[in-house]
Scaffold this active site. Structure first.
Site, PDB file in Angstrom:
ATOM      1  CE  LYS A  46      27.097  62.530  76.923  1.00 39.19           C
ATOM      2  NZ  LYS A  46      27.018  61.070  76.999  1.00 39.19           N
ATOM      3  CG  ASP A  73      27.982  59.762  73.386  1.00 40.75           C
ATOM      4  OD1 ASP A  73      28.749  59.243  72.545  1.00 40.75           O
ATOM      5  OD2 ASP A  73      28.278  59.866  74.594  1.00 40.75           O
ATOM      6  CE  LYS A  75      31.188  56.909  74.289  1.00 34.18           C
ATOM      7  NZ  LYS A  75      29.971  57.438  74.927  1.00 34.18           N
ATOM      8  CG  ASP A  78      27.822  46.595  63.506  1.00 32.94           C
ATOM      9  OD1 ASP A  78      28.197  45.699  62.710  1.00 32.94           O
ATOM     10  OD2 ASP A  78      26.879  46.458  64.287  1.00 32.94           O
ATOM     11  NE  ARG A 229      27.737  62.550  87.609  1.00 30.46           N
ATOM     12  CZ  ARG A 229      28.672  61.653  87.867  1.00 30.46           C
ATOM     13  NH1 ARG A 229      28.502  60.800  88.865  1.00 30.46           N
ATOM     14  NH2 ARG A 229      29.767  61.583  87.143  1.00 30.46           N
TER      15      ARG A 229
HETATM   16  O1  C5P Z   1      27.924  63.918  85.274  1.00 26.80           O
HETATM   17  P1  C5P Z   1      29.176  64.114  84.479  1.00 26.80           P
HETATM   18  O2  C5P Z   1      29.482  65.554  84.172  1.00 26.80           O
HETATM   19  O3  C5P Z   1      30.336  63.382  85.068  1.00 26.80           O
HETATM   20  O4  C5P Z   1      28.802  63.413  83.079  1.00 26.80           O
HETATM   21  C1  C5P Z   1      29.648  63.447  82.001  1.00 26.80           C
HETATM   22  C2  C5P Z   1      29.030  62.847  80.769  1.00 26.80           C
HETATM   23  O5  C5P Z   1      30.074  62.658  79.824  1.00 26.80           O
HETATM   24  C3  C5P Z   1      28.381  61.487  80.965  1.00 26.80           C
HETATM   25  O6  C5P Z   1      27.298  61.368  80.018  1.00 26.80           O
HETATM   26  C4  C5P Z   1      29.496  60.528  80.621  1.00 26.80           C
HETATM   27  O7  C5P Z   1      29.025  59.297  80.125  1.00 26.80           O
HETATM   28  C5  C5P Z   1      30.231  61.288  79.523  1.00 26.80           C
HETATM   29  N1  C5P Z   1      31.645  60.925  79.364  1.00 26.80           N
HETATM   30  C6  C5P Z   1      32.590  61.037  80.375  1.00 26.80           C
HETATM   31  N2  C5P Z   1      33.898  60.704  80.157  1.00 26.80           N
HETATM   32  C7  C5P Z   1      34.271  60.266  78.969  1.00 26.80           C
HETATM   33  C8  C5P Z   1      33.349  60.169  77.935  1.00 26.80           C
HETATM   34  C9  C5P Z   1      32.030  60.506  78.166  1.00 26.80           C
HETATM   35  O8  C5P Z   1      32.261  61.433  81.488  1.00 26.80           O
HETATM   36  N3  C5P Z   1      35.543  59.995  78.767  1.00 26.80           N
END
Ligand code: C5P
Length: 249
Positions: A46, A73, A75, A78, A229
């Site tokens: 992503k 991604d 989003k 506009d 992460r």
């Molecule tokens: O590190 P982690 O697994 O928490 O990252 C999740 C990813 O998914 C990040 O890029 C975050 O911006 C995205 N995300 C999220 N929750 C949402 C939408 C997107 O954690 N509702």
């Protein structure tokens, strides 16, 4: 390509390829190095607002050269003409998935979906699936009431926006595992669902409030998982992805 064919093709990928590693890093070097560590069986990656703002289409091309499918991604939010043009650029870059805010309204959603339904032009281009974001999970009911009073409960707003996105030609939705059963009840089995907030039972939650294991997300009907992460911070990202894939199967 018809919407149903595109969704069917993406759903038919093996579970290990339906994992999306979030490259939440500030530059191309780190993104490409990380993508290289995911191993040959790693799934999608992503590219979000931070990385795209820093490294632009070149990082998408670099990831495609590494054989990665890209979830772009950005989003979109506009006017119809602008979101349609941006969606065309996502197709031109060869993205496999891209995102738009459902709150954009019907005309913009339809314009973006129609732009993607046109045959993509140029080498490396392809039609990405258009995923709608309903209500950002960072917003509370009080936040929503402040910007759009009288819109019902948070669940009402999510249901309304998800229905609008699907009716307007979007291919899928981004949704937490916790909200997925209700969302499926409202919009049915059709839309592709991409679910973030994934943690193995043995892992830490970090700043995520509502997490689900890969198995819970699969049982709730998720088609793709977004993982940041737990993979990018692992000593061995390929092994971390493989552990998640084993549970998602
Ligand atoms: O590190 P982690 O697994 O928490 O990252 C999740 C990813 O998914 C990040 O890029 C975050 O911006 C995205 N995300 C999220 N929750 C949402 C939408 C997107 O954690 N509702």
């Amino acid at each position: 390509m018809q919407r149903s064919e595109l969704i069917g093709r993406l759903r038919a990928l093996p579970p290990g390829r339906r994992l999306i590693t979030a490259l939440d890093v500030p530059d191309a070097d780190r993104a490409l190095a990380l993508a290289g560590l995911l191993g040959p069986s790693g799934g999608f990656v992503k590219v979000g607002l931070e990385l795209f703002s820093a490294a632009g289409p070149a990082v998408v091309a670099g990831l495609r050269d590494l054989g990665r499918d890209v979830f772009l991604d950005l989003k979109y939010h506009d006017i119809p003409n602008t979101v349609a043009s941006a969606a065309r650029q996502a197709a031109r870059m060869g993205a496999s998935l891209c995102t738009i805010h459902a709150g954009n309204g019907r005309a913009a959603l339809e314009a973006a979906a129609a732009a993607l339904a046109e045959a993509p032009a140029g080498p490396g281009a392809q039609r990405p699936a258009l995923l709608a974001v309903t209500v950002l999970t960072s917003l509370s009911a009080a936040d929503l009431e402040e910007v759009a009073p009288g819109g019902g409960t948070l669940a009402d707003r999510v249901a309304r926006l998800a229905t609008l996105a699907w009716e307007s030609g979007c291919d899928g939705l981004v949704c937490s595992a916790a909200d997925l059963p209700e969302l499926r009840r409202v919009v049915g089995p059709g839309p592709l669902v991409v679910t973030p907030g994934i943690r193995l039972a043995s892992g830490t939650a970090d700043d995520q409030k509502r997490i689900a294991t890969p198995r819970q997300a699969a049982e709730a009907g998720a088609d793709f998982l977004v993982i940041g992460r737990p993979v990018t911070g692992a000593a061995d990202p390929a092994a971390a992805l493989a552990a998640i894939a084993a549970e998602f199967a």
